[in-house]
Design a protein around this motif. Structure first.
Motif, PDB file in Angstrom:
ATOM      1  N   LYS A 196      10.492 -21.943  -0.960  1.00 20.23           N
ATOM      2  CA  LYS A 196       9.441 -20.940  -0.867  1.00 20.23           C
ATOM      3  C   LYS A 196       8.761 -20.767  -2.223  1.00 20.23           C
ATOM      4  CE  LYS A 196      11.827 -18.379   2.774  1.00 20.23           C
ATOM      5  NZ  LYS A 196      12.410 -17.076   3.170  1.00 20.23           N
ATOM      6  N   PRO A 197       7.502 -20.363  -2.211  1.00 18.27           N
ATOM      7  CA  PRO A 197       6.820 -20.140  -3.499  1.00 18.27           C
ATOM      8  C   PRO A 197       7.470 -19.001  -4.269  1.00 18.27           C
ATOM      9  CG  PRO A 197       5.480 -19.359  -1.650  1.00 18.27           C
ATOM     10  CD  PRO A 197       6.621 -20.127  -1.049  1.00 18.27           C
ATOM     11  N   TYR A 198       7.369 -19.067  -5.546  1.00 10.90           N
ATOM     12  CA  TYR A 198       7.990 -18.072  -6.409  1.00 10.90           C
ATOM     13  C   TYR A 198       7.340 -16.712  -6.213  1.00 10.90           C
ATOM     14  CZ  TYR A 198       9.312 -15.535 -10.612  1.00 10.90           C
ATOM     15  OH  TYR A 198       9.774 -14.593 -11.479  1.00 10.90           O
ATOM     16  N   ASP A 199       8.189 -15.708  -5.990  1.00 10.46           N
ATOM     17  CA  ASP A 199       7.724 -14.335  -5.783  1.00 10.46           C
ATOM     18  C   ASP A 199       8.314 -13.464  -6.886  1.00 10.46           C
ATOM     19  OD1 ASP A 199       6.753 -11.964  -4.908  1.00 10.46           O
ATOM     20  OD2 ASP A 199       7.988 -11.827  -3.094  1.00 10.46           O
ATOM     21  N   PRO A 200       7.529 -13.060  -7.876  1.00  8.15           N
ATOM     22  CA  PRO A 200       8.102 -12.258  -8.969  1.00  8.15           C
ATOM     23  C   PRO A 200       8.555 -10.874  -8.536  1.00  8.15           C
ATOM     24  CG  PRO A 200       5.704 -12.388  -9.157  1.00  8.15           C
ATOM     25  CD  PRO A 200       6.094 -13.324  -8.062  1.00  8.15           C
ATOM     26  N   PHE A 201       8.028 -10.373  -7.388  1.00  6.66           N
ATOM     27  CA  PHE A 201       8.411  -9.033  -6.925  1.00  6.66           C
ATOM     28  C   PHE A 201       9.510  -9.082  -5.874  1.00  6.66           C
ATOM     29  CE2 PHE A 201       3.967  -8.724  -8.278  1.00  6.66           C
ATOM     30  CZ  PHE A 201       4.064  -7.700  -9.210  1.00  6.66           C
ATOM     31  N   ASP A 202      10.028 -10.307  -5.529  1.00  6.79           N
ATOM     32  CA  ASP A 202      11.120 -10.471  -4.576  1.00  6.79           C
ATOM     33  C   ASP A 202      10.817  -9.789  -3.243  1.00  6.79           C
ATOM     34  OD1 ASP A 202      13.511 -11.365  -3.614  1.00  6.79           O
ATOM     35  OD2 ASP A 202      14.734  -9.805  -4.564  1.00  6.79           O
ATOM     36  N   GLY A 203       9.650 -10.036  -2.710  1.00  6.07           N
ATOM     37  CA  GLY A 203       9.280  -9.512  -1.393  1.00  6.07           C
ATOM     38  C   GLY A 203       8.604  -8.160  -1.418  1.00  6.07           C
ATOM     39  N   MET A 204       8.676  -7.459  -2.513  1.00 12.40           N
ATOM     40  CA  MET A 204       8.061  -6.136  -2.587  1.00 12.40           C
ATOM     41  C   MET A 204       6.565  -6.299  -2.864  1.00 12.40           C
ATOM     42  SD  MET A 204       8.863  -2.947  -5.115  1.00 12.40           S
ATOM     43  CE  MET A 204       8.153  -3.810  -6.506  1.00 12.40           C
ATOM     44  N   VAL A 205       5.755  -5.652  -2.053  1.00 10.63           N
ATOM     45  CA  VAL A 205       4.306  -5.717  -2.190  1.00 10.63           C
ATOM     46  C   VAL A 205       3.829  -4.475  -2.931  1.00 10.63           C
ATOM     47  CG1 VAL A 205       2.101  -5.890  -0.988  1.00 10.63           C
ATOM     48  CG2 VAL A 205       4.128  -7.022  -0.056  1.00 10.63           C
ATOM     49  N   PRO A 206       3.189  -4.630  -4.077  1.00  9.41           N
ATOM     50  CA  PRO A 206       2.703  -3.444  -4.793  1.00  9.41           C
ATOM     51  C   PRO A 206       1.660  -2.683  -3.967  1.00  9.41           C
ATOM     52  CG  PRO A 206       2.696  -5.395  -6.189  1.00  9.41           C
ATOM     53  CD  PRO A 206       2.951  -5.864  -4.812  1.00  9.41           C
ATOM     54  N   GLU A 207       1.637  -1.401  -4.165  1.00 15.62           N
ATOM     55  CA  GLU A 207       0.681  -0.517  -3.494  1.00 15.62           C
ATOM     56  C   GLU A 207       0.869  -0.490  -1.972  1.00 15.62           C
ATOM     57  OE1 GLU A 207      -1.119   1.441  -5.229  1.00 15.62           O
ATOM     58  OE2 GLU A 207      -0.681   0.501  -7.164  1.00 15.62           O
ATOM     59  N   LYS A 208       2.051  -0.918  -1.492  1.00 17.17           N
ATOM     60  CA  LYS A 208       2.319  -0.860  -0.055  1.00 17.17           C
ATOM     61  C   LYS A 208       3.454   0.118   0.180  1.00 17.17           C
ATOM     62  CE  LYS A 208       3.678  -3.586   3.972  1.00 17.17           C
ATOM     63  NZ  LYS A 208       4.092  -4.914   4.483  1.00 17.17           N
ATOM     64  N   HIS A 209       3.211   1.115   1.042  1.00 13.23           N
ATOM     65  CA  HIS A 209       4.198   2.155   1.318  1.00 13.23           C
ATOM     66  C   HIS A 209       4.367   2.296   2.830  1.00 13.23           C
ATOM     67  CE1 HIS A 209       3.721   3.203  -2.935  1.00 13.23           C
ATOM     68  NE2 HIS A 209       2.410   3.188  -2.721  1.00 13.23           N
ATOM     69  N   ASP A 210       5.549   2.728   3.231  1.00 12.55           N
ATOM     70  CA  ASP A 210       5.875   2.799   4.660  1.00 12.55           C
ATOM     71  C   ASP A 210       5.398   4.097   5.313  1.00 12.55           C
ATOM     72  OD1 ASP A 210       7.090   0.353   4.441  1.00 12.55           O
ATOM     73  OD2 ASP A 210       9.069   1.222   4.002  1.00 12.55           O
ATOM     74  N   TYR A 211       5.295   5.196   4.564  1.00 12.08           N
ATOM     75  CA  TYR A 211       5.054   6.491   5.178  1.00 12.08           C
ATOM     76  C   TYR A 211       3.711   7.116   4.794  1.00 12.08           C
ATOM     77  CZ  TYR A 211      10.080   6.038   5.881  1.00 12.08           C
ATOM     78  OH  TYR A 211      11.322   5.578   6.236  1.00 12.08           O
ATOM     79  N   TYR A 212       3.011   6.510   3.883  1.00  9.52           N
ATOM     80  CA  TYR A 212       1.732   7.107   3.492  1.00  9.52           C
ATOM     81  C   TYR A 212       0.839   6.019   2.925  1.00  9.52           C
ATOM     82  CZ  TYR A 212       3.695   6.934  -1.237  1.00  9.52           C
ATOM     83  OH  TYR A 212       4.245   6.521  -2.414  1.00  9.52           O
ATOM     84  N   THR A 213      -0.431   6.356   2.829  1.00  6.32           N
ATOM     85  CA  THR A 213      -1.434   5.462   2.243  1.00  6.32           C
ATOM     86  C   THR A 213      -2.078   6.172   1.072  1.00  6.32           C
ATOM     87  OG1 THR A 213      -1.870   4.448   4.388  1.00  6.32           O
ATOM     88  CG2 THR A 213      -3.528   4.147   2.659  1.00  6.32           C
ATOM     89  N   LEU A 214      -2.017   5.571  -0.065  1.00  2.74           N
ATOM     90  CA  LEU A 214      -2.548   6.183  -1.280  1.00  2.74           C
ATOM     91  C   LEU A 214      -4.073   6.082  -1.273  1.00  2.74           C
ATOM     92  CD1 LEU A 214      -1.817   7.508  -4.002  1.00  2.74           C
ATOM     93  CD2 LEU A 214      -1.851   5.209  -5.007  1.00  2.74           C
ATOM     94  N   GLN A 215      -4.741   7.233  -1.469  1.00  6.53           N
ATOM     95  CA  GLN A 215      -6.193   7.272  -1.511  1.00  6.53           C
ATOM     96  C   GLN A 215      -6.670   7.469  -2.950  1.00  6.53           C
ATOM     97  OE1 GLN A 215      -7.600  10.258   1.195  1.00  6.53           O
ATOM     98  NE2 GLN A 215      -6.569   9.348   2.996  1.00  6.53           N
ATOM     99  N   ASP A 216      -7.946   7.228  -3.146  1.00  4.03           N
ATOM    100  CA  ASP A 216      -8.508   7.342  -4.496  1.00  4.03           C
ATOM    101  C   ASP A 216      -8.814   8.785  -4.895  1.00  4.03           C
ATOM    102  OD1 ASP A 216      -8.361   4.607  -4.755  1.00  4.03           O
ATOM    103  OD2 ASP A 216     -10.409   4.274  -4.028  1.00  4.03           O
ATOM    104  N   TYR A 217      -8.959   9.670  -3.898  1.00  6.52           N
ATOM    105  CA  TYR A 217      -9.374  11.041  -4.237  1.00  6.52           C
ATOM    106  C   TYR A 217      -8.705  12.025  -3.287  1.00  6.52           C
ATOM    107  CZ  TYR A 217     -12.236  15.252  -4.591  1.00  6.52           C
ATOM    108  OH  TYR A 217     -12.653  16.546  -4.721  1.00  6.52           O
TER     109      TYR A 217
END
Length: 380
Positions: free
Chosen positions: A279-300
């Protein structure tokens, strides 16, 4: 008549079936055989008949086509043994499976038994056509594995020869070093004895003990140096053995990667699984930045307090970003949603029940002890 004279007599009686020449009349005559029919004939007849190309065997009743490059000298006296050795060599070059390619030792033993049965059938002339067809089909379907195992056998043979040569050279060097060491020790001992005698003759009787102690220290130092050299040689031999173990492991890994095709002739082969693509090298080991299970981060997010900070250039000058505050606050707010309360309660109840069972048993034991004490007092 001795056995040697009997063999020589049979050699003299050999007659070429083509030209009827005898070794008795021509002692320098050489007889050749062809593995196609194993009929023996003299070298001159072979050159005369087969130099122009393939031709039929000149022996009466044999119709096999022979070629000159296939003729060779006979190795064994008995032509039957010669034929069996050739058949065995040919079959084992095709059925050259290794023990590590089978699921179990029993499956490998069954394969060896099957191979010996095939050799016996070909030697005895039993179902020759059917057996040859099976061997040919197996060789066609397993070309890659046969070549891989042949390469492994060649590499193992070369490694064994290299190891034997190295061991013989090391043994020669050890013998030479032992002889040199013996000669050096003998010369040093003789020189030390002469020096000891000279010092004793020149010194006083009170110096004899000191001279003896000094000579003993010299001997101890030499023996310590000898032991250090022996330890160094043993470490070198252990390193060589470790290299051989690594080479054997690499050979086994190479054999494991060889593909197998089940043609119905060989049973019990281990199924080889193709390695998964890397598999291609994944520096975050499967963790996707800015991805959350219970909420979505908004800009304002509307807030009177935060609006003042957003408009204040002094707060923004250092590179401060309100999104960091939003992310931290939301993560703290939703941190407990991944916890199963029911599982924690069940685990807590199970722990409490185990804790209660121990005091109960202790209490029953204490009551029994009190009852025994009262009974003994009443008896008294």
């Amino acid at each position: 008549m001795s056995a040697t004279s009997g063999v020589a007599r049979r050699d003299e009686d050999e007659v070429c079936p083509v030209c009827k020449s005898s070794r008795y009349l021509n002692p320098n005559m050489r007889f050749l055989i062809n593995p196609e029919c194993y009929h023996k004939m003299c070298e001159s007849c072979v050159d005369r008949i087969f130099s122009s190309g393939p031709s039929s065997c000149p022996v009466a009743g044999c119709r096999k086509t022979l070629r000159k490059n296939k003729f060779r000298q006979q190795t064994f006296e008995d032509i039957g043994v010669e034929r069996e050795v050739d058949i065995r060599r040919r079959v084992m070059q095709v059925l050259n499976r290794r023990e590590e390619e089978f699921d179990s030792k029993r499956a490998y033993d069954d394969f060896l038994e099957q191979r010996e049965e095939i050799i016996a059938n070909l030697v005895s002339g039993i179902d020759v056509v059917k057996t040859e067809a099976k061997l040919k089909r197996y060789a066609t379907d397993n070309v890659q594995s046969i070549r891989t195992n042949q390469a492994l056998e060649v590499e193992e043979s070369q490694s064994f020869q290299a190891r034997m040569t190295l061991e013989q050279e090391e043994a020669r060097l050890r013998r030479q070093a032992a002889r040199e060491e013996y000669e050096n020790e003998r010369r040093e001992m003789q020189a030390g004895r002469n020096d000891f005698l000279l010092r004793l003759a020149a010194g006083s009787p009170a110096d004899a003990a000191a001279i003896a102690r000094e000579g003993h220290k010299v001997l101890l130092k030499k023996s310590s140096a000898r032991r250090s050299e022996e330890d160094r040689i043993r470490q070198k031999q252990a390193a060589l053995r470790g290299t051989d173990v690594k080479r054997t492991a690499s050979l086994l890994n190479t054999a494991d990667t060889a593909g197998t095709t089940d043609t119905g002739l060989v049973k019990g082969l281990r199924k080889i699984k193709a390695p998964e693509p890397e598999k291609p090298y994944d520096p975050f080991d499967g963790m996707v930045p800015e991805k959350h299970d219970y909420y979505t981060l908004q800009d304002y997010y509307p807030s009177a307090y935060l609006d003042k900070i957003r408009k204040d250039t002094r707060m923004q000058a250092g590179g401060y970003d309100l999104r960091e505050y939003y992310s931290r606050s939301l993560m703290e707010a939703f941190a407990g949603l991944g916890v199963s309360i029911a599982e924690e309660v069940a685990q807590r109840d199970a722990t409490s029940m185990l804790g209660r069972s121990k005091p109960a048993s202790t209490e029953s034991a204490a009551m029994a002890a009190v009852g025994n004490t009262v009974a003994s007092e009443n008896a008294t």
